[in-house]
Scaffold this motif. Sequence first.
Motif, PDB file in Angstrom:
ATOM      1  N   GLY A 170       0.836  -1.198   0.000  1.00  0.00           N
ATOM      2  CA  GLY A 170       0.000   0.000   0.000  1.00  0.00           C
ATOM      3  C   GLY A 170       0.867   1.242   0.000  1.00  0.00           C
ATOM      4  N   THR A 171       0.386   2.298  -0.643  1.00  0.00           N
ATOM      5  CA  THR A 171       1.119   3.564  -0.653  1.00  0.00           C
ATOM      6  C   THR A 171       0.114   4.715  -0.648  1.00  0.00           C
ATOM      7  OG1 THR A 171       2.784   4.894  -1.829  1.00  0.00           O
ATOM      8  CG2 THR A 171       1.279   3.611  -3.188  1.00  0.00           C
ATOM      9  N   GLY A 172       0.377   5.740   0.131  1.00  0.00           N
ATOM     10  CA  GLY A 172      -0.557   6.857   0.258  1.00  0.00           C
ATOM     11  C   GLY A 172      -0.405   7.859  -0.863  1.00  0.00           C
ATOM     12  N   ILE A 173      -1.528   8.436  -1.293  1.00  0.00           N
ATOM     13  CA  ILE A 173      -1.503   9.523  -2.274  1.00  0.00           C
ATOM     14  C   ILE A 173      -2.293  10.704  -1.714  1.00  0.00           C
ATOM     15  CG2 ILE A 173      -1.265   7.973  -4.253  1.00  0.00           C
ATOM     16  CD1 ILE A 173      -4.234   8.558  -4.867  1.00  0.00           C
ATOM     17  N   PRO A 174      -1.904  11.935  -2.069  1.00  0.00           N
ATOM     18  CA  PRO A 174      -2.586  13.117  -1.523  1.00  0.00           C
ATOM     19  C   PRO A 174      -3.964  13.321  -2.144  1.00  0.00           C
ATOM     20  CG  PRO A 174      -0.926  13.767  -3.138  1.00  0.00           C
ATOM     21  CD  PRO A 174      -0.779  12.284  -2.955  1.00  0.00           C
ATOM     22  N   LEU A 175      -4.939  13.580  -1.291  1.00  0.00           N
ATOM     23  CA  LEU A 175      -6.297  13.826  -1.762  1.00  0.00           C
ATOM     24  C   LEU A 175      -6.747  15.238  -1.388  1.00  0.00           C
ATOM     25  CD1 LEU A 175      -8.307  10.565  -0.991  1.00  0.00           C
ATOM     26  CD2 LEU A 175      -6.995  11.153  -3.029  1.00  0.00           C
ATOM     27  N   ARG A 176      -7.796  15.679  -2.037  1.00  0.00           N
ATOM     28  CA  ARG A 176      -8.380  16.983  -1.717  1.00  0.00           C
ATOM     29  C   ARG A 176      -8.992  16.944  -0.314  1.00  0.00           C
ATOM     30  NH1 ARG A 176     -11.529  18.354  -7.421  1.00  0.00           N
ATOM     31  NH2 ARG A 176      -9.642  18.355  -8.750  1.00  0.00           N
ATOM     32  N   THR A 194      -3.708  11.904   3.225  1.00  0.00           N
ATOM     33  CA  THR A 194      -3.633  10.929   2.144  1.00  0.00           C
ATOM     34  C   THR A 194      -4.654   9.816   2.349  1.00  0.00           C
ATOM     35  OG1 THR A 194      -1.994   9.535   3.272  1.00  0.00           O
ATOM     36  CG2 THR A 194      -1.146  11.346   1.922  1.00  0.00           C
ATOM     37  N   ARG A 195      -4.865   9.042   1.270  1.00  0.00           N
ATOM     38  CA  ARG A 195      -5.577   7.765   1.324  1.00  0.00           C
ATOM     39  C   ARG A 195      -4.646   6.720   0.741  1.00  0.00           C
ATOM     40  NH1 ARG A 195     -11.263   7.576   0.998  1.00  0.00           N
ATOM     41  NH2 ARG A 195     -10.989   5.318   0.759  1.00  0.00           N
ATOM     42  N   GLU A 196      -4.811   5.497   1.190  1.00  0.00           N
ATOM     43  CA  GLU A 196      -3.888   4.451   0.749  1.00  0.00           C
ATOM     44  C   GLU A 196      -4.393   3.733  -0.491  1.00  0.00           C
ATOM     45  OE1 GLU A 196      -1.036   1.443   3.051  1.00  0.00           O
ATOM     46  OE2 GLU A 196      -3.139   0.867   3.206  1.00  0.00           O
ATOM     47  N   TRP A 393      -5.893  14.777  -5.340  1.00  0.00           N
ATOM     48  CA  TRP A 393      -6.837  14.045  -6.157  1.00  0.00           C
ATOM     49  C   TRP A 393      -8.186  13.869  -5.472  1.00  0.00           C
ATOM     50  CZ3 TRP A 393      -5.325  12.457 -11.020  1.00  0.00           C
ATOM     51  CH2 TRP A 393      -3.962  12.506 -11.293  1.00  0.00           C
ATOM     52  N   THR A 394      -9.190  13.573  -6.289  1.00  0.00           N
ATOM     53  CA  THR A 394     -10.421  12.988  -5.775  1.00  0.00           C
ATOM     54  C   THR A 394     -10.243  11.474  -5.849  1.00  0.00           C
ATOM     55  OG1 THR A 394     -11.487  12.867  -7.948  1.00  0.00           O
ATOM     56  CG2 THR A 394     -11.795  14.903  -6.664  1.00  0.00           C
ATOM     57  N   VAL A 395     -10.998  10.735  -5.067  1.00  0.00           N
ATOM     58  CA  VAL A 395     -10.907   9.272  -5.126  1.00  0.00           C
ATOM     59  C   VAL A 395     -11.280   8.793  -6.523  1.00  0.00           C
ATOM     60  CG1 VAL A 395     -11.906   7.119  -4.261  1.00  0.00           C
ATOM     61  CG2 VAL A 395     -11.335   8.954  -2.666  1.00  0.00           C
ATOM     62  N   ARG A 396     -12.331   9.364  -7.074  1.00  0.00           N
ATOM     63  CA  ARG A 396     -12.791   8.969  -8.411  1.00  0.00           C
ATOM     64  C   ARG A 396     -11.710   9.228  -9.458  1.00  0.00           C
ATOM     65  NH1 ARG A 396     -14.887  12.177 -12.334  1.00  0.00           N
ATOM     66  NH2 ARG A 396     -16.062  11.155 -14.005  1.00  0.00           N
TER      67      ARG A 396
END
Length: 426
Positions: A170-176, A194-196, A393-396
């Motif tokens: 798993g790796t986290g990415i920045p979300l809005r 972040t979300r993973e 990012w958005t999740v979508r």
Amino acid sequence: MEDLDLEALELAVRQQVLQLAGAAVEQRLNADTSDERGSRTRCGCGQEARLVGRRSKQVNSVLGPLQLERAYYYCFSCGHGFCPRDGHLGIEYTSLSPALTRMVGTVGAMVSFQEGSELLTELAGVAVDAKQVERTAEALGEEIAEDERHCTEPSDALALPRTLYLGMDGTGIPLRAEELEGRTGKQPDGSAKTREVKLCTIWSAESLDEEGTPIRDEGSVSYSAAIESASTPDTAQQPSAFAQRVWRETQRRRFTQAARTAALGDGAPWIWNVVEEQFPGTIQIVDRFHAKQHLSDLGKVLYGSSDPRASEWATQRHEELDEGKLRVLVAAIRPHVTHCDEARRCLRYFWINRKRMRYPKFHAQGLCTSTGVVEAACKVAIGTRLKRSGMHWTVRGANAIIALRCSKLSGRFQDFWERRSERLAA
């Protein structure tokens, strides 16, 4: 002789050729009126729609702008108007031709939307602004994600090796900010940034180097990933979303048909849960680097990061790990558990995963004991595209670009495009 600017001449000729080709395509399509199916056709609601004339639509293509004329039908029952030819040409709900859509998807998968727009202008001479690159790439990524859920047929391009490896991480990415409301995280105030992304990768490594370490086979790596859960509620009737993703990927790669399979991970329980539920006969291996990192971190806690004894202690434990002396290693940790929480966690980690750390045995069997391929996957498939400075990012949107990128990097984009073209032509 007067000097000639070869580059300018080439560009001028190319532009002229594209214009002529575009005019020929436009003329041929507009001359075909076979889409006028009498005066009526069937609407999507099931009722009849009437032909009310022809409508013009400008389509951006790799040949330049095309002005296309199509038969237009209107359904008086549901109030819906449509042009049947748009679906067959692949231009329904879009102003981009299929070829240009494919180009936009390619640049959107590999670079930022702004960079993609610039590349299209520089290399193809096509003007597509960054926002349209974003919309088109994300829409295409959503199509690929949906296709991925239904298409699990094995590829004939890759031969089935004796051993296949499955890695998960798993790796986290920045979300809005609005995507993170109410989520806890590692920030000082307890919030999350972040979300993973959960990722699985499959590869083979049939050849060995001089030391007997497996070498990844070129072109054997495939990826599948998304922001989704790997946990399964007790009341759930189906595996988690990520477990289902892993299963689909293993089906495409004929993982369960290989003579020998191995799963590698950093020791996280969710990884072994997926493996044990779906692939009970698969060899489980904890990544050797992660195991050694736990020991190095503990050495720093016990003696201080600047004290030479920290490195000496960790080096001795590393040697014991490599030699398979887990009992000796555990005995060296145990005296510290009464006064050190990190030692307690470390001891538990090695005790729970002891059967997954039989490195001399794994080495003798010619098995990988490192998740270097998985670590690289997190960087290549996710990090280099979705974790760049300033991105949120958005999740979508993130899941769409992840699907698009995994398809490209796994060598499946062409197969998807062929299926897409067949659907549009049907």
